[in-house]
Write an enzyme that holds these catalytic residues in place. Structure first.
Site, mmCIF file in Angstrom:
data_model
loop_
_atom_site.group_PDB
_atom_site.id
_atom_site.type_symbol
_atom_site.label_atom_id
_atom_site.label_comp_id
_atom_site.label_asym_id
_atom_site.label_seq_id
_atom_site.Cartn_x
_atom_site.Cartn_y
_atom_site.Cartn_z
ATOM 1 N N GLU A 174 -1.071 -5.287 8.769
ATOM 2 C CA GLU A 174 -0.221 -4.582 9.729
ATOM 3 C C GLU A 174 -0.872 -4.592 11.109
ATOM 4 O OE1 GLU A 174 0.676 -0.591 8.467
ATOM 5 O OE2 GLU A 174 1.291 -1.246 6.474
ATOM 6 N N GLU B 19 9.552 -3.858 10.277
ATOM 7 C CA GLU B 19 9.940 -2.575 9.688
ATOM 8 C C GLU B 19 10.513 -1.644 10.751
ATOM 9 O OE1 GLU B 19 7.072 -0.765 7.045
ATOM 10 O OE2 GLU B 19 8.228 1.100 6.937
ATOM 11 N N LYS C 179 -0.940 -9.389 3.239
ATOM 12 C CA LYS C 179 -0.154 -8.861 4.380
ATOM 13 C C LYS C 179 -1.029 -7.890 5.169
ATOM 14 C CE LYS C 179 3.474 -5.876 3.779
ATOM 15 N NZ LYS C 179 2.980 -4.652 4.445
ATOM 16 N N ASP D 169 0.837 -1.207 0.000
ATOM 17 C CA ASP D 169 0.000 0.000 0.000
ATOM 18 C C ASP D 169 0.872 1.258 0.000
ATOM 19 O OD1 ASP D 169 0.887 -0.138 2.584
ATOM 20 O OD2 ASP D 169 -1.087 -0.092 3.532
ATOM 21 N N SER D 170 2.199 1.061 -0.011
ATOM 22 C CA SER D 170 3.109 2.188 -0.271
ATOM 23 C C SER D 170 2.772 2.834 -1.613
ATOM 24 C CB SER D 170 4.567 1.715 -0.275
ATOM 25 O OG SER D 170 4.729 0.596 -1.115
#
Ligand code: KIV
Length: 263
Positions: A114, A181, A112, A45-46
């Site tokens: 978060e 991260e 993925k 989603d970057s």
């Protein structure tokens, strides 16, 4: 390239063979990365920042991820493809299952998400449905307002212990891979050793099983302030193809990231 699957990545973890991953959002770059030997691509989603120009990942939608996943899959049919579930698309079980179906049907092998322990029920339900789930802890950009900025996480003993506990709980719930991260490399080392699943780092030092970078960072086309862990591989390598080959080889051989690019 032979098709990469979760067993391939698990074998690499078991044999301590390090591997490189990269983000991609379109057909052409996915094809180029795959042709250079990249085994794992993330439709992150970057893309909210790198493709859409927002100042965070928060505006990204499930439809955006579906669109880019389809394009990347066409360019890289044999890579192991992970796609993000975007902001607030996985807070209820039914909603999560529906959104996950769309993304897997678009070509992703794994989704993925978060966050920490509060995701346990969601992870269990996805695993019951045979969906491969990748966790993402440490700096979690979808929580940027709560975190008050893009900062290194796990720098106090208390926070480091919390992150270790989260990693163990997520593995217990059923994740098959974990992204760490922006955490100190000694903390990432502990987590990588404790977990039996592959652990991929970004800004987490070079003890993790794999590394991932955002493609624009790796190619030096991100303007403005750079995070310490970002290395421009295009600078001394002449072409995008050579930059990617060098990235893959430096990760495999434990050369990248060295201390200069770690916390
Ligand atoms: O969205 C993304 O690109 C990511 C990577 C930074 C791991 O989550």
């Amino acid at each position: 390239m032979q098709s990469i699957n979760i067993s391939t990545l698990q074998n690499w973890k078991n044999k301590k063979n390090k591997f490189a991953a990269i983000t991609a959002y379109d057909f052409s770059f996915a094809k180029l990365f795959s042709n250079q030997g990249i085994p794992v691509i993330l439709v992150g989603d970057s893309l909210g920042m790198t493709i859409q120009g927002h100042n965070s990942t928060i505006p990204v939608t499930v439809e955006n991820i579906e669109y880019h996943t389809k394009a990347v899959r066409k360019g890289a049919p044999n890579v192991f493809l992970i796609s993000d579930l975007p902001f607030m698309s996985y807070y209820q079980i039914n909603q999560t299952l529906q959104n996950t179906s769309k993304i897997i049907q678009s070509g992703a092998n794994m989704i993925k998400i978060e966050g920490g322990k509060y995701l346990i029920n969601i992870i269990k339900e996805l695993s019951n449905q045979s969906i491969l789930v990748c966790g993402h802890i440490g700096l979690t950009p979808q929580h940027i307002n709560y975190l008050s900025g893009y900062q290194v996480q796990g720098t106090t003993e208390k926070d480091a212990n919390r992150i270790i506990e989260e990693a163990l709980s997520l593995e217990d719930a059923g994740i098959k891979m974990l992204v760490l991260e922006c955490i100190p490399s000694r903390l990432a080392k502990k987590i990588t050793e404790k977990l039996s699943i592959p652990v991929i780092g970004i800004g987490a030092g070079n003890y993790t099983d794999g590394q991932i970078l955002v493609m624009q960072d790796l190619l030096g086309i991100t303007e403005g302030k750079q995070m310490k862990f970002v290395k421009n591989f295009l600078l001394n390598n002449g072409s995008i193809q050579n930059a990617i080959k060098t990235y893959i080889s430096e990760v495999k051989n434990g050369i990248f990231p060295n201390e200069k690019y770690s916390f």
